[in-house]
Design an enzyme around this catalytic site. Structure first.
Site, PDB file in Angstrom:
ATOM      1  N   LYS A  84       0.660  -1.330   0.024  1.00 56.21           N
ATOM      2  CA  LYS A  84       0.048  -0.055  -0.061  1.00 56.21           C
ATOM      3  C   LYS A  84       0.881   1.326   0.010  1.00 56.21           C
ATOM      4  O   LYS A  84       0.450   2.264  -0.606  1.00 56.21           O
ATOM      5  CB  LYS A  84      -1.007  -0.208   1.033  1.00 56.21           C
ATOM      6  CG  LYS A  84      -1.931  -1.029   1.031  1.00 56.21           C
ATOM      7  CD  LYS A  84      -3.136  -1.030   1.990  1.00 56.21           C
ATOM      8  CE  LYS A  84      -4.641  -1.733   1.582  1.00 56.21           C
ATOM      9  NZ  LYS A  84      -4.431  -3.390   1.925  1.00 56.21           N
ATOM     10  N   GLU A 106     -10.016   6.777   3.247  1.00 58.49           N
ATOM     11  CA  GLU A 106     -10.778   5.896   3.762  1.00 58.49           C
ATOM     12  C   GLU A 106      -9.822   4.726   4.261  1.00 58.49           C
ATOM     13  O   GLU A 106      -8.760   4.486   3.770  1.00 58.49           O
ATOM     14  CB  GLU A 106     -11.782   5.211   2.612  1.00 58.49           C
ATOM     15  CG  GLU A 106     -11.338   4.274   1.859  1.00 58.49           C
ATOM     16  CD  GLU A 106     -10.251   4.609   0.809  1.00 58.49           C
ATOM     17  OE1 GLU A 106     -10.221   5.817   0.854  1.00 58.49           O
ATOM     18  OE2 GLU A 106      -9.632   3.765   0.379  1.00 58.49           O
ATOM     19  N   SER A 372       1.925  -9.739  -0.909  1.00 60.48           N
ATOM     20  CA  SER A 372       1.532  -8.251  -0.702  1.00 60.48           C
ATOM     21  C   SER A 372       1.914  -7.768   0.679  1.00 60.48           C
ATOM     22  O   SER A 372       1.694  -6.538   0.629  1.00 60.48           O
ATOM     23  CB  SER A 372      -0.067  -8.115  -1.326  1.00 60.48           C
ATOM     24  OG  SER A 372      -0.902  -9.221  -0.140  1.00 60.48           O
TER      25      SER A 372
HETATM   26  C1  LIG Z   1      -5.258  -4.088   1.552  1.00 59.36           C
HETATM   27  C2  LIG Z   1      -4.366  -5.284   1.138  1.00 59.36           C
HETATM   28  C3  LIG Z   1      -4.662  -6.343   0.166  1.00 59.36           C
HETATM   29  C4  LIG Z   1      -6.024  -5.994  -0.921  1.00 59.36           C
HETATM   30  O1  LIG Z   1      -5.900  -4.713  -1.451  1.00 59.36           O
HETATM   31  P1  LIG Z   1      -5.780  -4.711  -2.943  1.00 59.36           P
HETATM   32  O2  LIG Z   1      -6.193  -3.375  -3.511  1.00 59.36           O
HETATM   33  O3  LIG Z   1      -6.580  -5.898  -3.601  1.00 59.36           O
HETATM   34  O4  LIG Z   1      -4.186  -4.997  -3.265  1.00 59.36           O
HETATM   35  C5  LIG Z   1      -3.997  -7.404  -0.228  1.00 59.36           C
HETATM   36  N1  LIG Z   1      -2.949  -7.777   0.346  1.00 59.36           N
HETATM   37  C6  LIG Z   1      -2.508  -6.846   1.621  1.00 59.36           C
HETATM   38  C7  LIG Z   1      -1.442  -7.318   2.438  1.00 59.36           C
HETATM   39  C8  LIG Z   1      -3.367  -5.875   2.002  1.00 59.36           C
HETATM   40  O5  LIG Z   1      -2.779  -4.838   3.051  1.00 59.36           O
END
Ligand SMILES: *Cc1c(COP(=O)(O)O)cnc(C)c1O
Length: 392
Positions: A84, A106, A372
């Site tokens: 993020k 948000e 992610s």
């Molecule tokens: C917020 C988040 C997501 C989901 O958000 P996307 O916009 O679909 O990428 C996925 N993995 C992690 C670790 C997150 O914090």
């Protein structure tokens, strides 16, 4: 507005009062973002503040067990613990160059709120985060993090008091503060130009992964896989591979508990087209046009819509979208911890689970899974599941 659509999906379905600030963001993307000065400042922030480039980690134990070649793109190693920060640093820098002095955003589970607060503090912008009242209560440690980073956290008590209501409230707040404020939207969804802006800022994931894999092996991977909530980490990984016809691309939605009729977060597989948060996309919606509640064990995937570019890539068939249940994601979480020494976020565990559960689909090839985020934030949920005696 040019390029507002991905096939029939996307667009900009907002009250008239929101058009001027959206057009201003679109102009800034066109005029400010390509400038060498913007690009080099962003590059410096990503490298020296956030920790890019992130490694591409080979997984020897799981590769052996699965009969394929598993690699992880390590977004979990970034500052604030997930991909993020790529988006929030980019938007905060853009806001500053636009002459704005504040950010509004948000947040659902609080991850985007923390990443926005960190970027705002770093760049000297004021920061207000809207968060559903239910989420404020559930995610107290992220609320504290945001406050420590200097953000004001406002609890939203409308609707289901969760992410969808927080987005509505943040959009409303932006209408009255647009002179001074940029809305730092958290995923590749929402009204144009956000799906494109967030994709541009997250594509660094796929560019790095593609270049590094080529450098290490002299070829491209057979497949890339990522979890899909709103869709930002996934489109960031996928976008640079879309033109590579030989690379399979798989997005993974959250199926919830998997019980018949259960709540889920899989609008591409189980939803219908409609308009939510300013764009035409796939949604969890009932016959009366009401948005259905979503559910996933991973808070970051818990959203009833999805970015419009994914709706298009699903429709064209370029990207395959699978589903993974809560229990399988938890099981993948444990398997990665023990086999490779990495605690993944439960969101990322969905992507990993798809590969663990369908190794034959990848026919012995090299697969890059986007990790992610890191799993430290999920210790409460994982611990509860263990104490519940579940043998995940
Ligand atoms: C917020 C988040 C997501 C989901 O958000 P996307 O916009 O679909 O990428 C996925 N993995 C992690 C670790 C997150 O914090």
């Amino acid at each position: 507005m040019k390029n507002a659509y991905f096939g029939e999906f996307g667009g900009c379905f907002v009250p008239e009062l929101l058009m001027p600030p959206l057009l201003e963001v679109e102009a800034a993307m066109r005029e400010i973002m390509p400038e060498p000065e913007f690009q080099s400042e962003l590059e410096d922030l990503l490298r020296n503040f956030a920790g890019r480039p992130t490694p591409l980690t080979h997984c020897p134990t799981l590769s052996e067990e699965l009969g394929l070649d598993l690699w992880l793109k390590r977004e979990d190693l970034l500052h604030t613990g997930a991909h993020k920060i790529n988006n929030t640093l980019g938007q905060a820098l853009l806001a500053k160059k636009m002459g704005k002095t504040a950010l509004v955003a948000e947040t659902g589970a609080g991850q985007h709120g923390v990443a926005t607060a960190a970027a705002a503090a770093r760049l000297g912008l004021r920061c207000t985060i809207y968060m559903g009242g239910e989420d404020v209560a559930r995610q107290s440690s992220n609320v504290l993090r945001m406050r420590l980073l200097g953000a004001e956290v406002k609890a939203v008590e409308n609707g289901t008091r969760t992410l969808k209501d927080a987005i509505n409230e943040a959009l409303r707040a932006w209408i009255s503060s647009q002179e001074s404020t940029h809305y730092c939207f958290g995923t590749a969804a929402g009204p144009h130009p956000f799906p494109t802006l967030v994709r541009e800022l997250q594509s660094v994931i796929g560019r790095e992964a593609r270049a590094r894999f080529l450098e290490m092996t002299g070829r491209l991977p057979e497949a890339v896989v990522a979890c899909v909530g709103g869709g930002s980490n996934a489109i960031g990984l996928f976008y640079p591979f879309l033109g590579d016809a030989g690379v399979r691309i798989v997005g993974v939605e959250a199926a919830g508990t998997g019980d018949p009729g259960c709540f889920n977060s899989a609008p591409l597989n189980l939803g219908v087209p409609g308009v939510l948060h300013g764009n035409y996309t796939m949604l969890l919606q009932n016959n009366d046009g009401q948005i259905e509640p979503s559910h996933s064990v991973s808070a970051g995937l818990d959203y009833p819509g999805v970015g419009p570019e994914h709706a298009w890539l699903h429709k064209t068939g370029r990207v395959k979208y699978g589903m993974v249940k809560d229990a399988n994601a938890l099981s993948a979480f444990h398997r990665l911890c023990r086999a490779e020494g990495i605690l993944p976020a439960l969101e990322s565990s969905h992507a990993l689970s798809y590969v663990l559960d369908h190794p034959k689909e990848f026919r012995g090839g090299a697969v890059i899974v986007n990790l992610s985020g890191r799993g430290d934030k999920d210790m409460g949920i994982v611990g509860d599941a263990l104490r519940g005696g579940k043998t995940y």
